[in-house]
Scaffold this motif. Structure first.
Motif, short mmCIF file in Angstrom:
data_model
loop_
_atom_site.label_atom_id
_atom_site.label_comp_id
_atom_site.label_asym_id
_atom_site.label_seq_id
_atom_site.Cartn_x
_atom_site.Cartn_y
_atom_site.Cartn_z
N GLN A 257 18.66 1.69 45.34
CA GLN A 257 17.57 1.31 44.35
C GLN A 257 17.80 -0.11 44.35
N CYS A 258 16.55 -0.72 44.78
CA CYS A 258 16.56 -1.64 45.18
C CYS A 258 17.21 -2.83 44.08
N GLU A 259 17.83 -3.55 44.29
CA GLU A 259 18.25 -4.37 42.90
C GLU A 259 16.62 -5.64 42.85
N ILE A 260 16.26 -6.15 42.89
CA ILE A 260 14.85 -6.64 43.07
C ILE A 260 13.97 -6.41 42.55
N CYS A 261 13.03 -4.90 43.13
CA CYS A 261 12.02 -4.06 42.05
C CYS A 261 12.79 -3.21 41.64
N LYS A 262 13.42 -2.47 41.45
CA LYS A 262 14.45 -1.55 40.71
C LYS A 262 13.42 0.14 41.74
N LYS A 263 12.69 -0.05 42.99
CA LYS A 263 12.14 1.18 43.19
C LYS A 263 13.64 1.16 43.88
N TYR A 264 12.66 2.54 44.11
CA TYR A 264 13.75 3.24 45.34
C TYR A 264 13.49 3.59 47.00
N PHE A 265 14.09 2.99 47.68
CA PHE A 265 14.07 3.37 48.61
C PHE A 265 15.24 3.92 49.85
N LEU A 266 14.20 4.82 50.99
CA LEU A 266 15.02 5.57 52.26
C LEU A 266 16.25 4.88 52.94
N MET A 267 17.28 5.09 52.78
CA MET A 267 17.95 3.91 54.08
C MET A 267 17.84 4.99 55.61
N THR A 268 18.16 4.08 56.39
CA THR A 268 17.88 5.20 57.37
C THR A 268 19.25 4.84 58.96
N SER A 269 20.11 3.84 57.82
CA SER A 269 21.70 3.33 58.79
C SER A 269 22.31 3.61 57.75
N ALA A 270 23.15 2.85 58.73
CA ALA A 270 24.83 2.91 57.59
C ALA A 270 25.35 1.27 56.48
N ARG A 271 24.12 -0.04 56.95
CA ARG A 271 24.52 -0.83 56.49
C ARG A 271 24.31 -0.69 54.89
N LYS A 272 24.86 -1.81 54.13
CA LYS A 272 24.70 -2.35 52.89
C LYS A 272 23.81 -3.28 52.51
N GLN A 273 22.94 -2.65 52.45
CA GLN A 273 21.67 -3.02 52.09
C GLN A 273 21.53 -2.70 50.66
N LYS A 274 20.90 -4.17 50.34
CA LYS A 274 20.66 -3.98 48.72
C LYS A 274 19.35 -3.99 48.63
N TYR A 275 18.81 -4.65 49.01
CA TYR A 275 17.22 -4.53 48.66
C TYR A 275 15.63 -3.71 49.48
N CYS A 276 14.11 -3.45 49.27
CA CYS A 276 13.66 -2.85 50.24
C CYS A 276 13.00 -3.78 50.82
N ASN A 277 11.86 -3.54 51.43
CA ASN A 277 11.04 -4.64 52.09
C ASN A 277 9.46 -4.07 51.63
N GLY A 278 9.67 -3.83 50.56
CA GLY A 278 8.52 -3.94 50.00
C GLY A 278 8.16 -5.68 48.54
N ILE A 279 7.25 -5.41 48.25
CA ILE A 279 7.05 -6.81 47.78
C ILE A 279 7.67 -6.48 46.09
N ALA A 280 8.16 -8.13 46.12
CA ALA A 280 8.59 -8.48 45.00
C ALA A 280 8.00 -8.69 44.06
N PRO A 281 7.99 -7.93 42.60
CA PRO A 281 7.96 -8.18 41.25
C PRO A 281 7.07 -9.80 40.90
#
Length: 377
Positions: A257-281
């Motif tokens: 779950q993206c900590e900015i827009c709160k939408k869910y996104f699919l991770m395909t790596s082991a990075r500790k990624q907090k944010y998606c590449n979607g448009i911020a609200p």
């Protein structure tokens, strides 16, 4: 020709799912459910129109039928089709044919046929011992009518069961997937080894009906040759979406779950990624930007966990494991190659004078395997 809604297939190969003539990353449909569940009240629209189906199912099992309840069940299921195409993979299936099938199934004529079948069958069931012994059936028995009515009743029960399971599957899988996402950060690393124990705790071990066969498919429209894939046949939504989740997890895919827009996104790596590449609200100085860009401006940039060095290391280790499983390298060679990759990763992150560009060159297959050969001599 699109596949039927109540019985569809999906082909899985190399962390991807082929369905409806299109290809997706495994785990895509589980992530889609998390985002679509509340969107446009999708789940509520589907669930609310199956609330009373269990009463009709119970009555049919007991051998009687109340006509208004039967007809209303058909109308309620038809109302589901306003929302069903919003929920993947149903947008890829033949929704129009299914709508027509349901409309033709729950009619007054079919209702009368089922009632007559119950009435005639009660006469047959009331045969005395002598009639049973000499197979003297009452005048109400008509073999052709009984076969036709029995098939009709079977289809009605199967349809009611499918849409009742659709409601239950939606609610259950959404709750489980949401619970898993909440617990993702418990893992020391975001790979199959560390995420699988969490997933098994959340989902448990619940068998569901899935038929499997092996087929040949092309990796893309440009491919000239076919490769082996597993074709799975699904009879309900829950078995599909949970299979999609675990197939994704097996290949290092998992929802976050993206900590900015709160939408869910699919991770395909082991990075500790907090944010998606979607448009911020929210916009910044009147400009739209991605959630990751917005996080940087807000001083919430991801730290070393998302460093590209970790991504390069992850991909190379995955390739080593893949070659080991194919038998193109030995177990000893794979172990040493991974040891060197780990050493180079540590050096790149913490060592002075060892640049990311040099690390990238050293982590190519040719360079790493040359170092491995040298160490093994």
């Amino acid at each position: 020709m699109r596949e039927k809604v109540e019985y569809f297939t999906a082909d899985y190969r190399d962390g991807r799912v082929h369905i409806g003539g299109k290809m997706y990353q495994a785990g895509y449909f589980a992530t889609h459910l998390l985002n679509q569940y509340y969107e446009n009240d999708t789940a509520m629209r589907i669930s609310v129109f199956t609330l009373d189906n269990w009463i009709l199912e119970r009555n049919l099992e007991r051998g009687y039928l109340y006509p208004p309840m039967f007809l209303n069940a058909g109308k309620d299921i038809l109302n589901i089709f306003t929302a069903l195409p919003w929920l993947n993979p149903f947008n890829l299936l033949d929704v129009n044919s299914e709508r027509e099938r349901v409309a033709q199934l729950f009619t007054e004529e079919n209702c009368d046929t089922i009632i007559e079948y119950f009435q005639r069958r009660s006469k047959v069931m009331a045969m005395d011992l002598a009639q049973t012994m000499y197979n003297i059936t009452p005048k109400e028995f008509d073999e052709d009518f009984f076969k036709k009515a029995s098939l009709l009743l079977k289809e009605v029960k199967r349809t009611l069961n499918f849409y009742d399971n659709l409601k239950d599957g939606l609610q259950k899988s959404f709750a489980q997937l949401k619970d898993f996402v909440k617990r993702v950060d418990e893992a020391e690393r975001f790979d199959e080894e560390h995420l699988l124990p969490i997933a098994l705790e959340v989902f448990g071990s619940v068998p569901f009906p899935v038929k499997t066969e092996y087929v040949g498919i092309k990796k893309s429209s440009r491919s000239k040759t076919a490769t082996v894939a597993r074709r799975l046949y699904f009879e309900n939504y829950y078995s599909f979406v949970i299979t999609d989740f675990f197939e994704g997890l097996h290949h290092g895919h998992y929802p976050k779950q993206c900590e900015i827009c709160k939408k869910y996104f699919l991770m395909t790596s082991a990075r500790k990624q907090k944010y998606c590449n979607g448009i911020a609200p929210n916009e910044y100085n009147g400009e739209k930007m991605t959630c990751r860009q917005y996080a940087v401006i807000m001083g919430k940039k991801e730290k070393v966990d998302a460093h590209p060095i970790l991504s390069i290391h992850k991909k190379r280790c995955n390739c080593i494991r893949a070659e080991l499983s194919k038998g193109t390298i030995t177990k000893e060679f794979a172990t040493v190659a991974k040891e060197i990759a780990d050493e180079l990763k540590t050096l790149a992150i913490h060592g002075d004078g060892y640049t990311a560009e040099q690390f990238k060159r050293d982590m190519t297959r040719e360079a790493l395997y040359a170092l491995t050969d040298k160490r093994l001599r």
